[in-house]
Design a protein around this motif. Structure first.
Motif, short mmCIF file in Angstrom:
data_model
loop_
_atom_site.label_atom_id
_atom_site.label_comp_id
_atom_site.label_asym_id
_atom_site.label_seq_id
_atom_site.Cartn_x
_atom_site.Cartn_y
_atom_site.Cartn_z
N ARG A 51 0.80 -1.22 0.00
CA ARG A 51 0.00 0.00 0.00
C ARG A 51 0.84 1.27 0.00
N TYR A 52 2.00 1.21 0.63
CA TYR A 52 2.78 2.44 0.72
C TYR A 52 3.72 2.61 -0.46
N CYS A 53 3.66 1.72 -1.46
CA CYS A 53 4.44 1.85 -2.68
C CYS A 53 3.54 2.43 -3.77
N GLY A 54 4.11 3.10 -4.71
CA GLY A 54 3.32 3.66 -5.79
C GLY A 54 4.09 4.73 -6.51
N ASN A 55 3.32 5.63 -7.17
CA ASN A 55 3.97 6.69 -7.95
C ASN A 55 4.70 7.67 -7.05
N SER A 56 4.09 7.99 -5.87
CA SER A 56 4.77 8.91 -4.96
C SER A 56 5.89 8.20 -4.22
N ARG A 57 6.89 8.97 -3.82
CA ARG A 57 8.02 8.37 -3.11
C ARG A 57 7.57 7.89 -1.74
N PRO A 58 7.88 6.69 -1.34
CA PRO A 58 7.48 6.20 -0.02
C PRO A 58 8.11 6.98 1.13
N LEU A 59 9.24 7.62 0.87
CA LEU A 59 9.92 8.36 1.93
C LEU A 59 9.10 9.55 2.41
N ASP A 60 8.16 10.04 1.57
CA ASP A 60 7.34 11.16 1.98
C ASP A 60 6.45 10.81 3.16
N ASP A 61 6.07 9.54 3.28
CA ASP A 61 5.17 9.11 4.34
C ASP A 61 5.87 8.20 5.34
N LEU A 62 7.15 8.42 5.54
CA LEU A 62 7.93 7.51 6.38
C LEU A 62 7.37 7.40 7.80
N ASP A 63 7.05 8.55 8.42
CA ASP A 63 6.53 8.51 9.78
C ASP A 63 5.19 7.79 9.86
N GLU A 64 4.31 8.05 8.87
CA GLU A 64 3.01 7.38 8.88
C GLU A 64 3.14 5.88 8.72
N ILE A 65 4.05 5.45 7.86
CA ILE A 65 4.25 4.01 7.64
C ILE A 65 4.77 3.37 8.91
N PHE A 66 5.70 4.05 9.59
CA PHE A 66 6.25 3.47 10.81
C PHE A 66 5.19 3.40 11.91
N LYS A 67 4.41 4.48 12.04
CA LYS A 67 3.34 4.46 13.03
C LYS A 67 2.35 3.34 12.73
N SER A 68 2.09 3.11 11.45
CA SER A 68 1.16 2.05 11.07
C SER A 68 1.66 0.69 11.53
N THR A 69 2.99 0.48 11.46
CA THR A 69 3.54 -0.81 11.91
C THR A 69 3.37 -0.97 13.42
N ILE A 70 3.52 0.14 14.16
CA ILE A 70 3.35 0.08 15.61
C ILE A 70 1.91 -0.30 15.95
N VAL A 71 0.93 0.39 15.30
CA VAL A 71 -0.47 0.09 15.55
C VAL A 71 -0.80 -1.34 15.13
N ALA A 72 -0.22 -1.79 14.00
CA ALA A 72 -0.48 -3.16 13.53
C ALA A 72 -0.02 -4.18 14.56
N SER A 73 1.14 -3.96 15.16
CA SER A 73 1.64 -4.90 16.14
C SER A 73 0.72 -4.98 17.36
N HIS A 74 0.28 -3.79 17.86
CA HIS A 74 -0.64 -3.78 18.99
C HIS A 74 -1.97 -4.45 18.62
N LEU A 75 -2.51 -4.06 17.46
CA LEU A 75 -3.83 -4.53 17.06
C LEU A 75 -3.84 -6.02 16.78
N CYS A 76 -2.74 -6.53 16.27
CA CYS A 76 -2.63 -7.96 16.00
C CYS A 76 -2.70 -8.74 17.31
N ASN A 77 -2.02 -8.24 18.34
CA ASN A 77 -2.07 -8.90 19.64
C ASN A 77 -3.44 -8.77 20.29
N GLU A 78 -4.06 -7.59 20.20
CA GLU A 78 -5.38 -7.37 20.78
C GLU A 78 -6.41 -8.30 20.15
#
Length: 514
Positions: A51-78
């Motif tokens: 999802r974070y790959c595409g025409n736009s550079r992924p580096l533009d959304d680096l913080d959002e992608i990292f935050k998403s991984t944090i939420v994913a880890s919590h939500l997966c456990n929950e």
């Protein structure tokens, strides 16, 4: 989300030095590691469909992608997934009303939600407001369950066309606006039993009842209304007798009468879109009327009334008494009992009060906080010196209330800690430190305890006993704004410490201060 990202997020969450108790703390405290940039770049090369790959550079959304991984880890456990590193096939937060709204609020997670997710279940969570459309960004999902909630408004039918894999959709027991399901090709893919009492399907039985009411009940109702109006015309109500009952709902005409048509003579002040008037009701009660000029939606107005219904029930000597509200008008209004007194900010600036009186006020503020914490935890409040009013006998009154889903005990203790420090240190004389709370707190920490004499308000008479008492108060304030200590402190414990310090004046005596 690529399988490389979840292990990396999990490793960050398990590190003892930065272990956090909540998802919010993780998002606030953690930052992407140096190698995270290359990791997501490599993932996009191996799998461009992420999802974070595409025409736009992924580096533009680096913080959002990292935050998403944090939420994913919590939500997966929950959600009790068997293996959160290798697979993340479902989100199951049914019957979890305390945490479900939190995860729904993370728009960046749904924007980059893992492609492995096939089922999303947020049923039985008492969710309010409109349907959270950000969830529909998980276009690969096969089952979606938001049944048994309090969702209302229009359901985004057109967005379902992008969910080509969706085979199960359960929206039963909600309050959506009715739509023509039979004409929607999208809804033909699902069983109508999954929309029971959702508001989306016309209720045939309800339609029959409405028809019967129109034919029989409506004429009877009209007769009753006419009779009631006729009775009012011949019977004038004695408004003075109503003064024995607490007024809750005010009309526009009542507020106009109380303020002489909102005259300039009754206008006490204006700030941040709020006009404050002083008025007198017909029973002689002096009131403060706060009029909010901004326009809001019908849904926001409904929430405003719900909040006011709570505020009129508050009863404590350290809270301003809320008498009622007005919402039958574009500007809303809240009516409180008038108090002849100045703000805490003016009192500190103009009167140079002694330490004993400052402690009395702090004890009163904490008493009001403990009452709200124990009896009305959903009610937040503003603890700035400009928002606290002093009565004639120096009884502090918390005058500004708020309803914030993010409001919590830790946040309230932090605000009280800042107030403690302002009461002892005379923040107004610290020059450019007036500009921000963070710099003010940094100044306190830098000078305490080594240079405490540079912090204390020199206008306080500093006998040896008073110096020690001021030092103790500063310690409490710093503990309240320190995150680790804040979590350990209890409201009642803070109240008892302040009360003990205040009562020590009666034991040891304190210098007279004119």
């Amino acid at each position: 989300m690529a399988s490389l990202l979840l292990p990396m997020a999990a490793a960050f969450l398990l590190a003892p030095a930065i272990l956090s108790t909540t998802v919010v703390d993780d998002l606030r405290n953690l930052r992407p590691p140096p190698e995270f940039n290359s990791t997501i770049a490599g993932n996009c090369i191996c799998n461009p469909s992420l999802r974070y790959c595409g025409n736009s550079r992924p580096l533009d959304d680096l913080d959002e992608i990292f935050k998403s991984t944090i939420v994913a880890s919590h939500l997966c456990n929950e959600s009790h997934n068997p293996n959160c590193v290798e697979s993340f096939d479902k989100i199951d937060l049914r019957g979890r009303p305390k945490i479900a709204p939190l995860y729904l609020s993370f728009d960046f997670f749904w924007k980059y939600c893992p492609l492995t997710i096939r089922s999303i279940d947020f049923s039985n969570n008492s969710l309010r407001g409109e349907f959270p459309t950000s969830v529909l960004a998980c276009a690969q999902v096969e089952a979606l369950d938001f049944s048994r909630n309090e969702l209302r408004g229009d359901f985004p039918i057109e967005r379902l066309t992008s969910l080509v894999n969706l085979t199960v959709l359960n929206l039963s027991y909600n309050h959506f606006s009715e739509c023509k399901l039979s004409e929607s090709l999208v809804f033909r893919r699902f069983n109508s039993s999954n929309f029971v009492h959702s508001g989306l399907i016309p209720n045939k039985q309800s339609f029959a009842v409405k028809a019967l009411f129109l034919m029989i009940g409506l004429p009877v109702l009209v007769i009753l209304i006419v009779g009631f109006i006729a009775m009012l015309c011949f019977r004038r109500r004695d408004l003075s007798s109503e003064s024995q009952q607490p007024r809750v709902h005010f009309t526009t005409s009542m507020l106009k009468a109380a303020t002489s048509g909102f005259s300039r003579e009754n206008l006490e002040g204006t700030s941040d879109g709020v006009d404050i008037y002083r008025g007198i009701l017909r029973d002689g009660t002096q009131v403060r009327i706060e009029i909010y000029r901004s326009e809001i939606s019908n849904e926001s107005k409904r929430k405003f009334v719900e909040e006011c219904e709570v505020l009129v029930q508050l009863r404590h000597k350290n809270l301003v008494r809320v008498l009622g509200w007005c919402e039958d008008w574009v500007p809303r209004a809240i009516v409180t009992r008038w108090t002849d007194g100045e703000s805490l900010e003016m009192w500190l600036t103009e009167r140079a009060p002694p330490l004993k009186h400052r402690l009395k006020i702090l004890v009163g503020v904490m008493e009001g906080m403990c009452y709200l914490h124990e009896s009305w935890p959903q009610v937040g409040y503003d603890l700035r010196t400009s928002s606290i009013i002093l009565s004639e006998n120096l009884e502090p009154l918390i005058a500004r209330f708020e309803f914030d889903s993010r409001n919590n005990t830790s946040k309230n203790k932090h605000k009280f800690g800042v107030l403690l420090l302002e009461m002892i240190t005379n923040r107004g004389k610290m020059g450019d430190l007036e500009a921000g709370e963070a710099r003010f707190i940094e100044h306190i920490r830098k000078n305490f305890p080594g240079n405490s004499q540079n912090l204390r308000d020199e206008r306080i008479m500093m006998a040896s006993t008073a110096i020690e008492q001021a030092r103790q108060v500063i310690e409490i304030g710093l503990a309240c704004i320190n995150h680790s200590a804040n979590e350990q402190l209890k409201m009642d414990h803070i109240r008892r410490i302040l009360l003990r310090i205040y009562r020590s004046f009666h034991v040891h005596g304190s210098p007279n201060h004119g």
